[in-house]
Scaffold this active site. Structure first.
Site, PDB file in Angstrom:
ATOM      1  N   ASN A  36      -0.019   1.566  -2.254  1.00  0.00           N
ATOM      2  CA  ASN A  36       0.209   1.134  -3.626  1.00  0.00           C
ATOM      3  C   ASN A  36      -1.145   1.127  -4.336  1.00  0.00           C
ATOM      4  O   ASN A  36      -1.894   0.156  -4.268  1.00  0.00           O
ATOM      5  CB  ASN A  36       0.850  -0.261  -3.623  1.00  0.00           C
ATOM      6  N   LEU A  37      -1.453   2.229  -5.014  1.00  0.00           N
ATOM      7  CA  LEU A  37      -2.804   2.470  -5.523  1.00  0.00           C
ATOM      8  C   LEU A  37      -2.858   2.173  -7.018  1.00  0.00           C
ATOM      9  O   LEU A  37      -2.387   2.945  -7.842  1.00  0.00           O
ATOM     10  CB  LEU A  37      -3.212   3.914  -5.213  1.00  0.00           C
ATOM     11  N   GLU A  38      -3.432   1.030  -7.341  1.00  0.00           N
ATOM     12  CA  GLU A  38      -3.539   0.550  -8.719  1.00  0.00           C
ATOM     13  C   GLU A  38      -4.983   0.163  -9.016  1.00  0.00           C
ATOM     14  O   GLU A  38      -5.889   0.398  -8.221  1.00  0.00           O
ATOM     15  CB  GLU A  38      -2.608  -0.647  -8.927  1.00  0.00           C
ATOM     16  N   GLU A  39      -5.174  -0.469 -10.205  1.00  0.00           N
ATOM     17  CA  GLU A  39      -6.496  -0.959 -10.569  1.00  0.00           C
ATOM     18  C   GLU A  39      -6.897  -2.128  -9.657  1.00  0.00           C
ATOM     19  O   GLU A  39      -6.034  -2.895  -9.224  1.00  0.00           O
ATOM     20  CB  GLU A  39      -6.496  -1.430 -12.030  1.00  0.00           C
TER      21      GLU A  39
END
Length: 335
Positions: free
Chosen positions: A126-129
Protein backbone atom coordinates in the site's frame (compact mmCIF):
# COMPACT_ATOMS: atom_id res chain seq x y z
CA UNK A 1 2.80 -22.68 16.34
CA UNK A 2 1.25 -20.84 13.41
CA UNK A 3 -1.83 -22.53 11.96
CA UNK A 4 -1.31 -23.42 8.30
CA UNK A 5 -3.42 -21.38 5.86
CA UNK A 6 -6.17 -23.11 3.90
CA UNK A 7 -6.16 -23.24 0.11
CA UNK A 8 -8.26 -20.32 -1.12
CA UNK A 9 -8.71 -18.82 -4.58
CA UNK A 10 -7.11 -15.50 -5.51
CA UNK A 11 -10.60 -14.00 -5.57
CA UNK A 12 -10.71 -14.31 -1.79
CA UNK A 13 -7.43 -12.45 -1.34
CA UNK A 14 -8.74 -9.83 -3.78
CA UNK A 15 -11.80 -9.32 -1.58
CA UNK A 16 -10.09 -9.00 1.80
CA UNK A 17 -11.24 -5.85 3.64
CA UNK A 18 -8.61 -3.91 5.58
CA UNK A 19 -8.46 -4.41 9.35
CA UNK A 20 -6.34 -2.64 11.95
CA UNK A 21 -5.81 -5.52 14.38
CA UNK A 22 -4.11 -3.62 17.21
CA UNK A 23 -6.33 -0.53 17.55
CA UNK A 24 -9.65 0.90 16.37
CA UNK A 25 -11.81 -1.54 18.37
CA UNK A 26 -11.06 -4.47 16.03
CA UNK A 27 -13.96 -6.92 15.69
CA UNK A 28 -13.79 -10.64 16.42
CA UNK A 29 -12.87 -11.87 12.94
CA UNK A 30 -14.21 -15.46 13.22
CA UNK A 31 -17.57 -13.98 14.26
CA UNK A 32 -17.48 -11.63 11.25
CA UNK A 33 -16.77 -14.66 9.06
CA UNK A 34 -19.76 -16.51 10.46
CA UNK A 35 -22.08 -13.53 9.98
CA UNK A 36 -20.95 -12.45 6.49
CA UNK A 37 -19.33 -15.36 4.65
CA UNK A 38 -16.11 -13.33 4.29
CA UNK A 39 -13.06 -15.61 4.50
CA UNK A 40 -10.11 -13.23 4.26
CA UNK A 41 -8.85 -10.01 5.83
CA UNK A 42 -6.10 -7.49 5.05
CA UNK A 43 -4.15 -6.75 8.26
CA UNK A 44 -2.43 -3.35 8.50
CA UNK A 45 0.31 -2.02 8.49
CA UNK A 46 3.92 -3.19 8.38
CA UNK A 47 6.25 -0.19 8.68
CA UNK A 48 9.75 0.73 9.80
CA UNK A 49 10.21 1.51 13.49
CA UNK A 50 8.97 4.96 14.42
CA UNK A 51 11.74 7.44 13.92
CA UNK A 52 13.15 5.45 10.99
CA UNK A 53 16.73 4.40 10.50
CA UNK A 54 16.12 0.68 10.92
CA UNK A 55 15.23 -2.18 8.57
CA UNK A 56 13.15 -4.05 11.18
CA UNK A 57 9.52 -4.83 10.23
CA UNK A 58 7.05 -3.62 12.83
CA UNK A 59 3.28 -3.34 13.21
CA UNK A 60 2.45 0.36 12.80
CA UNK A 61 6.03 1.29 13.61
CA UNK A 62 5.55 0.14 17.19
CA UNK A 63 5.52 -3.65 17.66
CA UNK A 64 8.37 -5.67 16.11
CA UNK A 65 7.02 -8.57 14.08
CA UNK A 66 9.61 -10.83 15.70
CA UNK A 67 8.11 -10.12 19.15
CA UNK A 68 4.44 -10.19 18.17
CA UNK A 69 2.00 -12.62 19.70
CA UNK A 70 -1.28 -10.65 19.49
CA UNK A 71 -1.58 -10.54 15.69
CA UNK A 72 -0.39 -14.13 15.46
CA UNK A 73 -3.30 -15.21 17.67
CA UNK A 74 -5.73 -13.29 15.45
CA UNK A 75 -4.36 -14.99 12.34
CA UNK A 76 -4.60 -18.41 13.95
CA UNK A 77 -8.22 -17.72 14.89
CA UNK A 78 -9.11 -16.80 11.32
CA UNK A 79 -7.40 -19.90 9.94
CA UNK A 80 -9.02 -22.22 12.45
CA UNK A 81 -12.35 -20.84 11.22
CA UNK A 82 -11.40 -21.71 7.61
CA UNK A 83 -10.13 -18.33 6.44
CA UNK A 84 -6.86 -16.53 5.87
CA UNK A 85 -5.19 -13.13 5.96
CA UNK A 86 -3.03 -10.92 3.82
CA UNK A 87 -0.67 -8.41 5.40
CA UNK A 88 -0.40 -4.86 4.11
CA UNK A 89 2.83 -2.88 3.91
CA UNK A 90 3.01 0.89 4.14
CA UNK A 91 -0.19 2.92 4.40
CA UNK A 92 -0.58 6.67 4.72
CA UNK A 93 1.97 8.42 6.92
CA UNK A 94 4.67 6.82 8.98
CA UNK A 95 8.01 5.58 7.73
CA UNK A 96 8.22 2.53 5.51
CA UNK A 97 10.97 -0.01 5.02
CA UNK A 98 11.68 1.14 1.47
CA UNK A 99 12.78 4.42 3.02
CA UNK A 100 15.02 2.93 5.71
CA UNK A 101 16.45 -0.35 4.38
CA UNK A 102 19.75 -0.05 2.57
CA UNK A 103 18.76 -1.94 -0.59
CA UNK A 104 15.91 -3.70 -2.31
CA UNK A 105 17.38 -7.00 -1.15
CA UNK A 106 17.41 -5.80 2.47
CA UNK A 107 13.82 -4.62 2.07
CA UNK A 108 12.77 -8.00 0.67
CA UNK A 109 14.56 -9.80 3.51
CA UNK A 110 12.61 -7.74 6.04
CA UNK A 111 9.30 -8.60 4.40
CA UNK A 112 10.31 -12.25 4.11
CA UNK A 113 10.51 -12.28 7.90
CA UNK A 114 6.83 -11.30 7.96
CA UNK A 115 5.91 -13.98 5.41
CA UNK A 116 7.81 -16.64 7.35
CA UNK A 117 6.47 -15.58 10.77
CA UNK A 118 2.83 -15.86 9.68
CA UNK A 119 3.12 -18.41 6.81
CA UNK A 120 1.59 -15.83 4.47
CA UNK A 121 0.16 -16.57 1.05
CA UNK A 122 -0.74 -12.95 0.28
CA UNK A 123 0.81 -9.51 0.76
CA UNK A 124 -0.22 -5.98 -0.20
CA UNK A 125 2.07 -3.04 -0.97
CA UNK A 126 0.00 0.00 0.00
CA UNK A 127 2.22 2.77 -1.37
CA UNK A 128 1.10 6.25 -0.33
CA UNK A 129 2.59 9.48 1.01
CA UNK A 130 5.23 10.25 2.06
CA UNK A 131 7.08 7.28 0.52
CA UNK A 132 5.00 7.62 -2.63
CA UNK A 133 6.96 10.76 -3.62
CA UNK A 134 10.37 9.14 -3.14
CA UNK A 135 11.34 7.36 -6.41
CA UNK A 136 14.30 5.60 -4.78
CA UNK A 137 12.11 4.16 -2.02
CA UNK A 138 9.42 3.14 -4.51
CA UNK A 139 12.01 1.31 -6.61
CA UNK A 140 13.19 -0.57 -3.51
CA UNK A 141 9.61 -1.51 -2.61
CA UNK A 142 8.74 -2.79 -6.07
CA UNK A 143 12.00 -4.66 -6.51
CA UNK A 144 11.46 -6.19 -3.06
CA UNK A 145 7.96 -7.24 -4.14
CA UNK A 146 9.44 -8.85 -7.24
CA UNK A 147 12.01 -10.75 -5.15
CA UNK A 148 9.27 -11.99 -2.83
CA UNK A 149 7.19 -13.07 -5.82
CA UNK A 150 10.15 -15.02 -7.20
CA UNK A 151 11.05 -16.64 -3.87
CA UNK A 152 7.48 -17.48 -2.83
CA UNK A 153 5.79 -18.96 -5.94
CA UNK A 154 2.25 -19.11 -4.51
CA UNK A 155 2.36 -15.59 -3.05
CA UNK A 156 -0.50 -13.27 -4.07
CA UNK A 157 0.90 -9.74 -4.45
CA UNK A 158 -1.26 -6.63 -4.75
CA UNK A 159 -0.09 -3.03 -5.14
CA UNK A 160 -2.41 -0.30 -3.88
CA UNK A 161 -1.90 3.35 -4.77
CA UNK A 162 -3.60 6.71 -5.22
CA UNK A 163 -6.36 7.63 -7.67
CA UNK A 164 -6.69 10.89 -9.61
CA UNK A 165 -9.18 12.10 -12.26
CA UNK A 166 -6.74 10.99 -14.96
CA UNK A 167 -6.51 7.51 -13.39
CA UNK A 168 -3.60 8.07 -11.06
CA UNK A 169 -1.22 10.87 -10.10
CA UNK A 170 2.23 11.58 -11.60
CA UNK A 171 3.72 9.66 -8.66
CA UNK A 172 1.39 6.76 -9.43
CA UNK A 173 2.44 6.82 -13.06
CA UNK A 174 6.08 6.75 -11.93
CA UNK A 175 5.24 3.70 -9.82
CA UNK A 176 3.79 1.93 -12.86
CA UNK A 177 6.72 2.95 -15.05
CA UNK A 178 9.15 1.64 -12.44
CA UNK A 179 7.35 -1.70 -12.32
CA UNK A 180 7.49 -1.91 -16.11
CA UNK A 181 11.23 -1.20 -16.12
CA UNK A 182 11.73 -3.97 -13.56
CA UNK A 183 9.53 -6.35 -15.58
CA UNK A 184 7.49 -6.83 -12.41
CA UNK A 185 3.81 -7.79 -12.68
CA UNK A 186 1.82 -8.18 -9.45
CA UNK A 187 -1.55 -9.88 -9.30
CA UNK A 188 -3.16 -6.45 -9.48
CA UNK A 189 -2.80 -2.72 -9.17
CA UNK A 190 -5.58 -1.17 -7.11
CA UNK A 191 -6.43 2.50 -6.85
CA UNK A 192 -8.34 4.21 -4.04
CA UNK A 193 -11.18 6.23 -5.61
CA UNK A 194 -12.25 8.19 -2.53
CA UNK A 195 -11.23 11.55 -1.03
CA UNK A 196 -12.11 13.93 -3.84
CA UNK A 197 -14.54 11.71 -5.77
CA UNK A 198 -18.04 12.96 -5.01
CA UNK A 199 -20.17 9.99 -6.05
CA UNK A 200 -20.16 6.51 -7.52
CA UNK A 201 -20.23 7.92 -11.05
CA UNK A 202 -16.94 9.69 -10.37
CA UNK A 203 -15.52 6.48 -8.93
CA UNK A 204 -16.42 4.44 -12.00
CA UNK A 205 -15.06 7.18 -14.27
CA UNK A 206 -11.64 7.05 -12.59
CA UNK A 207 -11.56 3.24 -12.74
CA UNK A 208 -12.15 3.52 -16.48
CA UNK A 209 -9.34 6.06 -16.75
CA UNK A 210 -7.01 3.82 -14.77
CA UNK A 211 -7.91 0.93 -17.03
CA UNK A 212 -6.65 3.01 -19.95
CA UNK A 213 -3.48 3.89 -18.02
CA UNK A 214 -2.74 0.20 -17.45
CA UNK A 215 -3.24 -0.59 -21.14
CA UNK A 216 -1.05 2.27 -22.34
CA UNK A 217 1.71 1.70 -19.77
CA UNK A 218 2.07 -2.05 -20.13
CA UNK A 219 0.73 -2.64 -23.63
CA UNK A 220 -2.03 -4.86 -22.29
CA UNK A 221 -5.27 -5.55 -24.09
CA UNK A 222 -8.48 -4.57 -22.34
CA UNK A 223 -9.19 -7.96 -20.75
CA UNK A 224 -5.63 -8.25 -19.39
CA UNK A 225 -5.79 -4.75 -17.94
CA UNK A 226 -9.10 -5.45 -16.19
CA UNK A 227 -7.67 -8.72 -14.82
CA UNK A 228 -4.86 -6.69 -13.19
CA UNK A 229 -7.04 -3.84 -11.92
CA UNK A 230 -8.67 -3.39 -8.54
CA UNK A 231 -10.69 -0.94 -6.47
CA UNK A 232 -9.89 -0.17 -2.85
CA UNK A 233 -12.84 1.83 -1.48
CA UNK A 234 -13.76 3.65 1.72
CA UNK A 235 -17.05 2.81 3.41
CA UNK A 236 -19.27 5.54 4.77
CA UNK A 237 -17.83 9.01 5.36
CA UNK A 238 -14.47 9.65 3.73
CA UNK A 239 -11.58 11.73 5.05
CA UNK A 240 -12.78 14.59 2.80
CA UNK A 241 -16.39 14.32 3.93
CA UNK A 242 -17.93 12.46 0.99
CA UNK A 243 -20.41 9.72 1.83
CA UNK A 244 -20.27 6.29 0.17
CA UNK A 245 -23.28 4.12 0.93
CA UNK A 246 -24.03 0.44 0.59
CA UNK A 247 -25.85 1.23 -2.66
CA UNK A 248 -22.69 2.85 -4.03
CA UNK A 249 -20.68 -0.21 -3.05
CA UNK A 250 -23.25 -2.45 -4.74
CA UNK A 251 -22.92 -0.45 -7.96
CA UNK A 252 -19.14 -0.75 -7.83
CA UNK A 253 -19.40 -4.45 -7.00
CA UNK A 254 -21.52 -5.06 -10.10
CA UNK A 255 -19.13 -2.97 -12.21
CA UNK A 256 -16.08 -4.84 -10.86
CA UNK A 257 -17.56 -8.26 -11.53
CA UNK A 258 -18.97 -7.44 -14.96
CA UNK A 259 -15.64 -6.00 -16.12
CA UNK A 260 -13.44 -8.72 -14.65
CA UNK A 261 -11.56 -6.71 -12.03
CA UNK A 262 -9.44 -8.85 -9.75
CA UNK A 263 -9.75 -6.91 -6.52
CA UNK A 264 -12.63 -5.24 -4.66
CA UNK A 265 -11.89 -4.22 -1.10
CA UNK A 266 -12.32 -1.32 1.31
CA UNK A 267 -10.97 0.64 4.27
CA UNK A 268 -11.99 -0.61 6.73
CA UNK A 269 -13.72 -3.46 8.55
CA UNK A 270 -13.16 -1.60 11.84
CA UNK A 271 -15.51 1.08 10.41
CA UNK A 272 -18.17 -1.35 9.14
CA UNK A 273 -20.76 -0.56 11.82
CA UNK A 274 -23.10 2.31 12.58
CA UNK A 275 -22.05 5.35 14.58
CA UNK A 276 -24.18 6.77 17.39
CA UNK A 277 -25.84 8.91 16.11
CA UNK A 278 -25.74 7.32 12.62
CA UNK A 279 -24.18 10.46 11.09
CA UNK A 280 -21.98 12.15 13.67
CA UNK A 281 -20.51 14.56 11.11
CA UNK A 282 -17.03 13.11 11.56
CA UNK A 283 -14.84 10.53 9.89
CA UNK A 284 -14.34 7.80 12.44
CA UNK A 285 -11.92 4.90 12.62
CA UNK A 286 -14.49 2.71 14.37
CA UNK A 287 -17.79 3.40 12.55
CA UNK A 288 -19.02 4.50 9.13
CA UNK A 289 -21.25 7.57 9.70
CA UNK A 290 -23.96 6.08 7.45
CA UNK A 291 -27.04 4.13 8.59
CA UNK A 292 -26.22 0.45 8.42
CA UNK A 293 -26.36 -2.96 9.98
CA UNK A 294 -23.00 -4.19 11.15
CA UNK A 295 -20.84 -5.71 8.41
CA UNK A 296 -23.06 -4.53 5.51
CA UNK A 297 -20.00 -3.58 3.47
CA UNK A 298 -18.15 -6.80 4.32
CA UNK A 299 -21.07 -8.83 3.00
CA UNK A 300 -20.41 -7.18 -0.37
CA UNK A 301 -16.72 -8.12 -0.43
CA UNK A 302 -17.77 -11.69 0.34
CA UNK A 303 -20.12 -11.53 -2.67
CA UNK A 304 -17.21 -10.42 -4.85
CA UNK A 305 -15.16 -13.47 -3.89
CA UNK A 306 -18.07 -15.88 -4.13
CA UNK A 307 -19.30 -14.65 -7.49
CA UNK A 308 -15.90 -14.26 -9.18
CA UNK A 309 -14.73 -17.65 -7.92
CA UNK A 310 -17.91 -19.24 -9.26
CA UNK A 311 -17.47 -17.53 -12.64
CA UNK A 312 -13.91 -18.84 -12.96
CA UNK A 313 -15.07 -22.43 -12.51
CA UNK A 314 -18.07 -22.00 -14.78
CA UNK A 315 -20.79 -22.05 -12.16
CA UNK A 316 -23.50 -19.42 -12.20
CA UNK A 317 -24.31 -17.84 -8.87
CA UNK A 318 -26.84 -15.15 -8.13
CA UNK A 319 -26.46 -12.46 -5.49
CA UNK A 320 -27.99 -13.56 -2.19
CA UNK A 321 -31.63 -12.80 -1.59
CA UNK A 322 -32.44 -10.07 0.94
CA UNK A 323 -32.31 -11.34 4.50
CA UNK A 324 -33.06 -9.94 7.91
CA UNK A 325 -30.44 -7.25 7.35
CA UNK A 326 -31.37 -5.44 4.12
CA UNK A 327 -29.03 -2.92 2.54
CA UNK A 328 -29.80 0.63 3.62
CA UNK A 329 -29.28 3.05 0.75
CA UNK A 330 -31.14 6.33 1.20
CA UNK A 331 -28.69 8.26 3.36
CA UNK A 332 -28.48 11.09 0.83
CA UNK A 333 -25.78 13.19 2.52
CA UNK A 334 -23.06 14.51 0.22
CA UNK A 335 -24.56 12.93 -2.90
Amino acid sequence: MTVAPPTLSDSWYGSAPYVTPLYGNPPDLPKVMAETGQKTFQLTFIQAPRGGGDCTPTWDGAVPVSADTAVARIIDGVRLAGGDVSVSIGGYGGTNLGQTCGSAEDTANAYQQVIDKYALRAIDFNLEEPEYSDPVAITKELRAAQILQQNNPVLYVSVTTVAAPSGTTPQGQNLLNTAKALNFTPNNYSIMPFNGFQNVGDQIAVLKKFHGVLMSTFGWDSATAYAHEGASLMNGRSDFGEYYTQADFQTLLDYSISHGLSRYTFWSLNRDRQCTPPDNGQTSGTCSSVPQHRWDFTRLTAQFAQRTTAMKVGVEISPPAPDAHPVLSDHGVGR
